[in-house]
Design a protein around this motif. Structure first.
Motif, PDB file in Angstrom:
ATOM      1  N   GLU A 157       0.816  -1.217   0.000  1.00  0.00           N
ATOM      2  CA  GLU A 157       0.000   0.000   0.000  1.00  0.00           C
ATOM      3  C   GLU A 157       0.850   1.268   0.000  1.00  0.00           C
ATOM      4  N   TYR A 158       2.172   1.112  -0.033  1.00  0.00           N
ATOM      5  CA  TYR A 158       3.063   2.267   0.050  1.00  0.00           C
ATOM      6  C   TYR A 158       3.663   2.628  -1.308  1.00  0.00           C
ATOM      7  N   THR A 159       3.738   3.936  -1.561  1.00  0.00           N
ATOM      8  CA  THR A 159       4.435   4.441  -2.744  1.00  0.00           C
ATOM      9  C   THR A 159       5.781   4.971  -2.288  1.00  0.00           C
ATOM     10  N   LEU A 160       6.851   4.364  -2.765  1.00  0.00           N
ATOM     11  CA  LEU A 160       8.194   4.725  -2.302  1.00  0.00           C
ATOM     12  C   LEU A 160       9.025   5.329  -3.437  1.00  0.00           C
ATOM     13  N   ASN A 161       9.959   6.166  -3.042  1.00  0.00           N
ATOM     14  CA  ASN A 161      10.852   6.820  -3.995  1.00  0.00           C
ATOM     15  C   ASN A 161      12.106   5.953  -4.183  1.00  0.00           C
ATOM     16  N   ALA A 162      12.208   5.354  -5.372  1.00  0.00           N
ATOM     17  CA  ALA A 162      13.324   4.413  -5.624  1.00  0.00           C
ATOM     18  C   ALA A 162      14.668   5.122  -5.741  1.00  0.00           C
ATOM     19  N   ASP A 163      14.623   6.425  -6.007  1.00  0.00           N
ATOM     20  CA  ASP A 163      15.874   7.186  -6.157  1.00  0.00           C
ATOM     21  C   ASP A 163      16.429   7.684  -4.820  1.00  0.00           C
ATOM     22  N   TYR A 164      15.582   7.666  -3.803  1.00  0.00           N
ATOM     23  CA  TYR A 164      15.999   8.178  -2.491  1.00  0.00           C
ATOM     24  C   TYR A 164      17.119   7.304  -1.937  1.00  0.00           C
TER      25      TYR A 164
END
Ligand SMILES: [Zn+2]
Length: 282
Positions: free
Chosen positions: A78-85
């Motif tokens: 359910e989470y949208t994560l920033n792959a570049d972080y």
């Protein structure tokens, strides 16, 4: 004779007048033609210029407002994560945290259901990734729990001194098992030991799950087998470090340690010590 001459003169005048008229007309026609042609050329030039300027407008639009490439967002449950972080701060015996390091500068509390140890603080920027990972493991029927996340300088000092006693006062040997205070990633809140700080972890389904999935949440096995020469730390199956999703995948693909990755990328080991506190995730 006189009248004949007069008539001849009159005829000549008429002829001259006609000639003059023809000349005037011819001049007028030429002038008109020139004007028409000039106008036509002018129109053509204007049209050309308009075309050129519209082309310029398009190209200047293309160059002045390039398509903005945002961070690569990925869905994890359910989470949208920033792959570049990424959080690539290097801490080891060679690169201890500076004396003026603000221990615990960016911490958040871990809810009880996510941990099975005494310690419950973690870097706020990486917590969304760790939480998403633990919940994903649960969904797969794997009881992953955070055992030891952030440690204060005082806690690390206590752990190190206990280990030195266990090693009969051998600080060098003790340091391969428990980092000296200020040289442990646990002092940054960017890592955690999971379930247990024990070699038994390697035989668990939690370890197996982490090996297969941790990189999708930005975590790497920080101290792999046979890498003590590079990391200065013995193999620790339970210790996982957040570096960032894309970085974790790259490190695993290259099959290298964080020390080697930082060198490979030409990064300042502690250049961004207080950077990238948070990522835009939800
Ligand atoms: Zn650890």
């Amino acid at each position: 004779m006189n009248s004949n001459r007069k008539a001849a003169i009159k005829k000549r005048r008429i002829f001259l007048s006609l000639c003059a008229l023809v000349l005037v007309l011819a001049v007028a026609v030429i002038a008109l033609s020139v004007t028409v042609i000039m106008n036509a050329i002018k129109d053509k030039d204007t049209a050309k210029q308009n075309n050129l300027s519209s082309v310029n407008e398009v190209s200047s639009q293309e160059t002045s407002t390039p398509e903005k490439k945002g961070p690569e967002m990925v869905q994890r449950g359910e989470y949208t994560l920033n792959a570049d972080y990424s959080r690539l701060l290097l801490v080891n015996a060679e690169y201890p945290l500076p004396e003026d390091y603000k221990y615990g500068w960016n911490l958040t509390k871990i809810e009880a259901k996510y941990h099975n140890g005494q310690l419950d603080q973690i870097d706020a920027g990486i917590w969304p990734y760790m939480r998403a990972m633990v919940e994903a493991a649960w969904k797969d029927g794997v009881d992953l729990k955070v055992w030891s996340p952030y440690r204060s300088y005082a806690t690390q000092k206590m752990l190190f001194e206990n280990r030195v006693k266990k090693e009969g006062g051998d600080e060098v040997k003790a340091a391969t098992a428990v980092a000296r205070p200020g040289t442990s990633e646990h002092n940054t809140g960017l890592c955690a030991d999971f379930n247990m700080a024990s070699s038994k972890f390697e035989g668990t389904e939690m370890f197996k799950w982490m090996c297969e999935n941790a990189e999708d949440y930005g975590f790497i096995l920080r101290y792999p087998k046979d890498s003590i020469d590079i990391t200065g730390v013995m193999y620790e199956s339970w210790h996982w470090r957040f570096v960032g999703i894309n970085c974790a995948k790259e490190i695993n693909n290259l099959n290298i340690t964080l020390e080697e990755y930082i060198k490979l990328k030409g990064l300042e080991p502690q250049g961004g010590i207080y950077d990238n506190a948070t990522a835009d995730v939800n």
